[in-house]
Design a protein around this motif. Structure first.
Motif, PDB file in Angstrom:
ATOM      1  N   THR A  44       5.867  10.083  -2.624  1.00  8.73           N
ATOM      2  CA  THR A  44       4.692   8.961  -3.251  1.00  8.73           C
ATOM      3  C   THR A  44       4.479   8.156  -1.897  1.00  8.73           C
ATOM      4  N   MET A  45       5.472   7.476  -1.463  1.00 10.93           N
ATOM      5  CA  MET A  45       5.266   6.594  -0.252  1.00 10.93           C
ATOM      6  C   MET A  45       4.651   7.204   0.831  1.00 10.93           C
ATOM      7  N   LYS A  52      -2.653   7.781   3.363  1.00 14.50           N
ATOM      8  CA  LYS A  52      -3.647   7.086   2.977  1.00 14.50           C
ATOM      9  C   LYS A  52      -4.484   5.868   3.455  1.00 14.50           C
ATOM     10  N   ALA A  53      -3.320   5.104   3.705  1.00 11.06           N
ATOM     11  CA  ALA A  53      -3.690   3.545   4.420  1.00 11.06           C
ATOM     12  C   ALA A  53      -3.887   3.727   5.931  1.00 11.06           C
ATOM     13  N   THR A  54      -3.441   4.918   6.371  1.00  9.28           N
ATOM     14  CA  THR A  54      -3.731   5.138   7.828  1.00  9.28           C
ATOM     15  C   THR A  54      -5.056   5.670   8.018  1.00  9.28           C
ATOM     16  N   LYS A  55      -5.708   5.970   6.867  1.00 12.20           N
ATOM     17  CA  LYS A  55      -7.061   6.538   7.105  1.00 12.20           C
ATOM     18  C   LYS A  55      -7.961   5.385   6.511  1.00 12.20           C
ATOM     19  N   THR A  56      -7.522   4.378   5.801  1.00 11.48           N
ATOM     20  CA  THR A  56      -8.467   3.312   5.286  1.00 11.48           C
ATOM     21  C   THR A  56      -8.300   1.977   5.891  1.00 11.48           C
ATOM     22  N   THR A  57      -7.210   1.716   6.495  1.00 12.62           N
ATOM     23  CA  THR A  57      -6.707   0.361   6.872  1.00 12.62           C
ATOM     24  C   THR A  57      -7.524  -0.265   8.273  1.00 12.62           C
ATOM     25  N   SER A  58      -7.939  -1.156   8.350  1.00  7.74           N
ATOM     26  CA  SER A  58      -8.459  -1.871   9.638  1.00  7.74           C
ATOM     27  C   SER A  58      -7.249  -2.248  10.618  1.00  7.74           C
ATOM     28  N   GLY A  59      -6.056  -2.591   9.868  1.00  3.72           N
ATOM     29  CA  GLY A  59      -5.043  -3.417  10.305  1.00  3.72           C
ATOM     30  C   GLY A  59      -3.764  -2.464  10.854  1.00  3.72           C
ATOM     31  N   ASN A  60      -2.712  -2.816  11.089  1.00  2.00           N
ATOM     32  CA  ASN A  60      -1.501  -2.391  11.225  1.00  2.00           C
ATOM     33  C   ASN A  60      -0.646  -2.034  10.165  1.00  2.00           C
ATOM     34  N   ILE A  61       0.134  -0.819  10.284  1.00  2.00           N
ATOM     35  CA  ILE A  61       1.107  -0.339   9.134  1.00  2.00           C
ATOM     36  C   ILE A  61       2.418  -0.180   9.935  1.00  2.00           C
ATOM     37  N   VAL A  62       3.336  -0.990   9.074  1.00  3.63           N
ATOM     38  CA  VAL A  62       4.694  -0.700   9.577  1.00  3.63           C
ATOM     39  C   VAL A  62       5.577  -0.358   8.595  1.00  3.63           C
ATOM     40  N   VAL A  63       6.298   0.760   8.699  1.00  3.50           N
ATOM     41  CA  VAL A  63       7.380   1.416   8.047  1.00  3.50           C
ATOM     42  C   VAL A  63       8.636   1.096   8.241  1.00  3.50           C
ATOM     43  N   THR A 109      10.353   1.449  -1.937  1.00  3.58           N
ATOM     44  CA  THR A 109      11.359   2.402  -2.898  1.00  3.58           C
ATOM     45  C   THR A 109      12.543   1.847  -3.161  1.00  3.58           C
ATOM     46  N   VAL A 110      12.887   1.673  -4.461  1.00  8.72           N
ATOM     47  CA  VAL A 110      14.206   1.557  -5.042  1.00  8.72           C
ATOM     48  C   VAL A 110      14.602   2.718  -5.690  1.00  8.72           C
ATOM     49  N   SER A 111      15.943   3.101  -5.337  1.00 11.01           N
ATOM     50  CA  SER A 111      16.484   4.235  -6.287  1.00 11.01           C
ATOM     51  C   SER A 111      17.617   3.563  -7.305  1.00 11.01           C
ATOM     52  N   ALA A 112      16.898   3.469  -8.348  1.00 13.47           N
ATOM     53  CA  ALA A 112      17.475   3.173  -9.502  1.00 13.47           C
ATOM     54  C   ALA A 112      16.690   3.306 -10.584  1.00 13.47           C
ATOM     55  N   ASN A 113      17.128   3.219 -11.877  1.00 15.34           N
ATOM     56  CA  ASN A 113      16.279   3.337 -13.223  1.00 15.34           C
ATOM     57  C   ASN A 113      15.497   2.028 -13.440  1.00 15.34           C
ATOM     58  N   ALA A 114      14.216   2.137 -13.703  1.00 18.77           N
ATOM     59  CA  ALA A 114      13.570   0.821 -13.979  1.00 18.77           C
ATOM     60  C   ALA A 114      14.328  -0.117 -14.822  1.00 18.77           C
TER      61      ALA A 114
END
Length: 134
Positions: A16-17, A23-34, A117-122
């Motif tokens: 999902t991430m 999607k963000a790389t196609k729409t943002t005008s700024g920088n994306i950090v992962v 992302t959080v690996s846990a039950n909500a």
């Protein structure tokens, strides 16, 4: 603006991430950090997003993660999206520490979309974090 992708291991959080990053790389005008641990996304995300491995910088625990994120943001005012994959792996699976660090990160990222992302039950999340679950 903080958003949490929550689920148990193998539930598709990282996929999902990755879709959100693409999607963000196609729409943002700024920088994306992962930000991630162990560089497992190297070949899976668009090269337009800056991938950072916390292991390369010795980041361990919630306080160091907060300082690292603050430093990344201070060094680049053009960041519009910040993604953190597997926060619990970075902070030794401590949900209380996750609550504290995510609230602190949320305070310094008012104009930045932050997805974690959080690996846990909500239902295991602290009450204050449940409002951020998407």
């Amino acid at each position: 603006m903080l958003k949490l992708i929550v689920g148990t291991k193998g539930s598709g959080k990282t996929k999902t991430m990755i879709d959100m990053i693409d999607k963000a790389t196609k729409t943002t005008s700024g920088n994306i950090v992962v930000i991630e641990k162990c560089m497992k996304l190297t070949t899976e995300i668009n090269h337009a997003a800056r991938l950072v491995d916390v292991d390369e910088y010795g980041v361990v625990g919630a306080d160091m993660l907060y300082g690292f994120v603050a430093g990344v943001l201070a060094g680049n005012y053009d960041i519009t999206e910040l993604f953190i994959d597997g926060i619990l792996r970075i902070i030794d699976h401590d949900l209380d520490a996750a609550d504290k660090v995510l609230k602190a990160i949320d305070k310094i990222t008012k104009n930045i979309e932050v997805v974690v992302t959080v690996s846990a039950n909500a239902d295991e999340l602290p009450e204050d974090l449940k409002k951020y679950v998407i």
